[in-house]
Design a protein around this motif. Structure first.
Motif, short mmCIF file in Angstrom:
data_model
loop_
_atom_site.label_atom_id
_atom_site.label_comp_id
_atom_site.label_asym_id
_atom_site.label_seq_id
_atom_site.Cartn_x
_atom_site.Cartn_y
_atom_site.Cartn_z
N LYS A 1 0.83 -1.21 0.00
CA LYS A 1 0.00 0.00 0.00
C LYS A 1 0.86 1.25 0.00
CE LYS A 1 -3.57 2.45 2.46
NZ LYS A 1 -4.42 2.56 3.62
N ALA A 2 1.90 1.25 0.81
CA ALA A 2 2.79 2.42 0.91
C ALA A 2 3.51 2.70 -0.40
CB ALA A 2 3.80 2.22 2.03
N ASN A 3 3.74 1.65 -1.20
CA ASN A 3 4.51 1.81 -2.44
C ASN A 3 3.69 1.59 -3.70
OD1 ASN A 3 7.28 2.19 -1.25
ND2 ASN A 3 6.68 0.29 -0.29
N ALA A 4 2.37 1.48 -3.58
CA ALA A 4 1.51 1.17 -4.72
C ALA A 4 1.59 2.21 -5.83
CB ALA A 4 0.06 1.01 -4.25
N ALA A 5 1.71 3.47 -5.48
CA ALA A 5 1.75 4.52 -6.47
C ALA A 5 2.99 4.45 -7.36
CB ALA A 5 1.67 5.89 -5.80
N GLN A 6 4.03 3.77 -6.90
CA GLN A 6 5.26 3.66 -7.67
C GLN A 6 5.22 2.51 -8.68
OE1 GLN A 6 8.85 4.02 -5.22
NE2 GLN A 6 7.50 4.65 -3.55
N GLY A 7 4.16 1.70 -8.61
CA GLY A 7 4.00 0.62 -9.56
C GLY A 7 4.42 -0.72 -9.00
N PRO A 8 3.98 -1.80 -9.67
CA PRO A 8 4.22 -3.15 -9.16
C PRO A 8 5.68 -3.56 -9.13
CG PRO A 8 3.13 -3.24 -11.29
CD PRO A 8 3.16 -1.81 -10.86
N THR A 9 6.49 -3.10 -10.05
CA THR A 9 7.90 -3.49 -10.08
C THR A 9 8.64 -2.95 -8.87
OG1 THR A 9 7.85 -3.52 -12.49
CG2 THR A 9 10.01 -3.47 -11.47
N VAL A 10 8.42 -1.68 -8.57
CA VAL A 10 9.07 -1.05 -7.42
C VAL A 10 8.51 -1.63 -6.12
CG1 VAL A 10 9.40 1.13 -6.18
CG2 VAL A 10 9.59 1.08 -8.65
N ALA A 11 7.20 -1.79 -6.05
CA ALA A 11 6.58 -2.33 -4.84
C ALA A 11 7.08 -3.74 -4.56
CB ALA A 11 5.06 -2.31 -4.97
N GLY B 1 12.11 -8.75 -5.07
CA GLY B 1 13.03 -8.45 -6.17
C GLY B 1 12.27 -8.20 -7.46
N GLN B 2 12.66 -8.88 -8.52
CA GLN B 2 12.01 -8.71 -9.82
C GLN B 2 10.88 -9.71 -10.06
OE1 GLN B 2 12.79 -6.04 -11.78
NE2 GLN B 2 14.03 -5.51 -9.99
N ASP B 3 10.56 -10.52 -9.06
CA ASP B 3 9.51 -11.53 -9.20
C ASP B 3 8.14 -10.92 -8.91
OD1 ASP B 3 8.06 -13.84 -9.42
OD2 ASP B 3 9.12 -14.93 -7.84
N VAL B 4 7.66 -10.14 -9.86
CA VAL B 4 6.40 -9.41 -9.69
C VAL B 4 5.22 -10.38 -9.61
CG1 VAL B 4 4.87 -7.69 -10.74
CG2 VAL B 4 7.35 -7.37 -10.83
N ALA B 5 5.25 -11.46 -10.36
CA ALA B 5 4.13 -12.41 -10.37
C ALA B 5 3.93 -13.03 -8.98
CB ALA B 5 4.38 -13.50 -11.41
N PHE C 1 4.96 -11.77 -6.14
CA PHE C 1 4.55 -10.65 -5.29
C PHE C 1 3.05 -10.44 -5.38
CE2 PHE C 1 3.50 -6.07 -5.59
CZ PHE C 1 3.54 -5.74 -4.25
N GLN C 2 2.52 -10.38 -6.60
CA GLN C 2 1.10 -10.14 -6.79
C GLN C 2 0.26 -11.29 -6.23
OE1 GLN C 2 1.13 -9.30 -11.02
NE2 GLN C 2 0.99 -7.11 -10.62
N GLN C 3 0.71 -12.50 -6.41
CA GLN C 3 0.00 -13.67 -5.89
C GLN C 3 -0.03 -13.64 -4.36
OE1 GLN C 3 1.74 -17.41 -7.01
NE2 GLN C 3 0.15 -18.61 -6.00
N GLU C 4 1.12 -13.40 -3.75
CA GLU C 4 1.19 -13.33 -2.29
C GLU C 4 0.36 -12.17 -1.74
OE1 GLU C 4 2.58 -15.41 -0.06
OE2 GLU C 4 3.24 -16.76 -1.66
N LEU C 5 0.36 -11.06 -2.47
CA LEU C 5 -0.42 -9.90 -2.03
C LEU C 5 -1.91 -10.22 -2.06
CD1 LEU C 5 -0.60 -6.96 -1.16
CD2 LEU C 5 -0.51 -6.31 -3.59
#
Length: 84
Positions: free
Chosen positions: A17-27, A34-38, A40-44
């Motif tokens: 939530k704190a980093n959502a505005a910066q986009g999924p890669t940064v969050a 790291g770079q494992d956005v998929a 991250f999104q699943q765990e979120l």
């Protein structure tokens, strides 16, 4: 500061939530994925479901208050403290 281990549960939701505005890669990076956005999104999504929040994408965590802070708003106040 980026987490050294992937965050889970409420800590993940708070960080995302704190980093959502910066986009999924940064969050994802800042939440320890790291770079494992998929992953991250699943765990979120799982963490949000556990606490009763329905999230389809990261931007769903951005509140109206965060938007106002970024975009700016108007301040309504008296000209001087004596005019309260």
């Amino acid at each position: 500061m980026a987490s050294s281990v992937p965050l889970k549960g409420i800590e993940l939701v708070d960080c995302a939530k704190a980093n959502a505005a910066q986009g999924p890669t940064v969050a994802a990076d800042l939440c320890g994925y790291g770079q494992d956005v998929a992953t991250f999104q699943q765990e979120l999504r799982q963490a949000c479901q556990q606490i009763g929040i329905e999230v389809t994408e990261l931007s769903d965590l951005i509140t109206e208050q965060q938007v106002v802070r970024q975009v700016g708003g108007i301040e309504i106040a008296p000209d001087t403290p004596s005019e309260l």
